[in-house]
Design an enzyme around this catalytic site. Structure first.
Site, PDB file in Angstrom:
ATOM      1  N   SER A   1      28.617  -6.729   8.287  1.00  0.00           N
ATOM      2  CA  SER A   1      28.055  -6.369   9.588  1.00  0.00           C
ATOM      3  C   SER A   1      28.193  -7.524  10.574  1.00  0.00           C
ATOM      4  CB  SER A   1      26.575  -5.996   9.453  1.00  0.00           C
ATOM      5  OG  SER A   1      26.400  -4.958   8.519  1.00  0.00           O
TER       6      SER A   1
HETATM    7  N1  SAH Z   1      25.094  -5.734   3.988  1.00  0.00           N
HETATM    8  C1  SAH Z   1      26.535  -5.897   3.946  1.00  0.00           C
HETATM    9  C2  SAH Z   1      27.250  -4.917   4.892  1.00  0.00           C
HETATM   10  C3  SAH Z   1      27.701  -3.815   4.121  1.00  0.00           C
HETATM   11  S1  SAH Z   1      28.671  -2.524   4.759  1.00  0.00           S
HETATM   12  C4  SAH Z   1      26.957  -7.311   4.206  1.00  0.00           C
HETATM   13  O1  SAH Z   1      26.110  -8.143   4.522  1.00  0.00           O
HETATM   14  O2  SAH Z   1      28.145  -7.609   4.059  1.00  0.00           O
HETATM   15  C5  SAH Z   1      27.921  -1.211   3.848  1.00  0.00           C
HETATM   16  C6  SAH Z   1      28.118  -1.256   2.353  1.00  0.00           C
HETATM   17  O3  SAH Z   1      27.373  -0.151   1.828  1.00  0.00           O
HETATM   18  C7  SAH Z   1      29.552  -1.050   1.892  1.00  0.00           C
HETATM   19  O4  SAH Z   1      29.931  -2.099   1.047  1.00  0.00           O
HETATM   20  C8  SAH Z   1      29.502   0.286   1.135  1.00  0.00           C
HETATM   21  O5  SAH Z   1      30.376   0.338   0.020  1.00  0.00           O
HETATM   22  C9  SAH Z   1      28.047   0.337   0.699  1.00  0.00           C
HETATM   23  N2  SAH Z   1      27.533   1.670   0.381  1.00  0.00           N
HETATM   24  C10 SAH Z   1      27.781   2.846   0.994  1.00  0.00           C
HETATM   25  N3  SAH Z   1      27.089   3.850   0.407  1.00  0.00           N
HETATM   26  C11 SAH Z   1      26.360   3.273  -0.595  1.00  0.00           C
HETATM   27  C12 SAH Z   1      25.441   3.775  -1.559  1.00  0.00           C
HETATM   28  N4  SAH Z   1      25.109   5.070  -1.639  1.00  0.00           N
HETATM   29  N5  SAH Z   1      24.891   2.892  -2.427  1.00  0.00           N
HETATM   30  C13 SAH Z   1      25.209   1.577  -2.391  1.00  0.00           C
HETATM   31  N6  SAH Z   1      26.071   1.039  -1.500  1.00  0.00           N
HETATM   32  C14 SAH Z   1      26.636   1.882  -0.616  1.00  0.00           C
END
Ligand code: SAH
Length: 218
Positions: free
Chosen positions: A67
């Site tokens: 993000s």
């Molecule tokens: N917090 C992260 C940003 C992540 S982007 C950071 O600091 O880098 C969102 C993430 O959520 C992605 O890696 C995606 O694979 C994950 N995601 C999407 N659906 C999900 C689910 N149901 N359970 C766990 N992770 C999930």
């Protein structure tokens, strides 16, 4: 991991903090965490290592993104982190958000549905020494019933609806921060659990996240 954190990187982080402040983030602990955590070490492609301190999201593989720093700061500020809070994060991604929370002295339980991202994040987080972060490979719609209840829950992917299981795994008095919507943009919401059956809903600004998907992926 062979990247170093240098004086130059620290200088870029100071500038990033000033930028985020100018955009309205006022929580001193959030700003301190952004200043301390080396975001460039969460970039896996060299093109993005250089750009890690711009206020932008960037790709981390598997079509996912880390993000934007402002968004991380915004969600973290809404979470009102207190020392010792048990926090569930859904969407580990790069692990950057987990480390920001850990830097603020909370205990993090973070779930990722994509195996390769889970493995990379786990390596980065332990290399940085944040032992209070526990990584899980699983579906965040299910939460982590074994480790519930949590003081706070943060979802970092766009949820088409608020998963009921996450509300159930929240302590009374706890709060959930979640971007909700299935369109191009999602609205940031904060839910405060007043009693076992009462939720207060607050509505904040619009953001753009990758979708919260069902099930695990190898
Ligand atoms: N917090 C992260 C940003 C992540 S982007 C950071 O600091 O880098 C969102 C993430 O959520 C992605 O890696 C995606 O694979 C994950 N995601 C999407 N659906 C999900 C689910 N149901 N359970 C766990 N992770 C999930």
């Amino acid at each position: 991991m062979n990247q170093a954190d240098t004086f130059r990187h620290r200088g870029m982080r100071k500038k990033l903090v000033e930028l985020i402040k100018s955009r309205g983030i006022i929580d001193a602990e959030v700003l301190r965490a952004i200043e301390v955590v080396p975001r460039h070490l969460f970039a896996f492609e060299s093109a993005f290592i250089e750009r890690a301190y711009e206020d932008n999201a960037f790709p981390i593989g598997e079509g996912q993104t880390i993000s934007q720093p402002y968004t991380v700061a915004y969600q973290t500020q809404l979470l009102e982190v207190r020392k010792g809070d048990r926090i569930l994060e859904v969407g580990t991604g790069s692990g950057y958000q987990s480390c920001i929370l850990a830097e603020m002295n909370s205990r993090i339980f973070t779930i990722e549905r994509m195996k390769s991202l889970y493995e990379k994040a786990k390596t980065t987080i332990s290399w940085l020494g944040y032992s209070q972060v526990k990584c899980f490979y699983g579906d965040g719609y299910e939460g982590l019933p074994t480790f519930a209840p949590f003081d706070k829950i943060i979802v970092t992917a766009a949820a088409p609806y608020v998963p009921e299981k996450l509300i159930l795994q929240l302590k009374v008095g706890g709060m959930l921060i979640i971007p909700v919507g299935s369109g191009e943009l999602q609205v940031m919401k904060r839910f405060i659990k007043f009693s076992a059956h009462e939720l207060k809903e607050e509505v904040y600004d619009y953001f753009k996240f990758v979708p919260l998907l069902h099930g695990k992926r190898n």
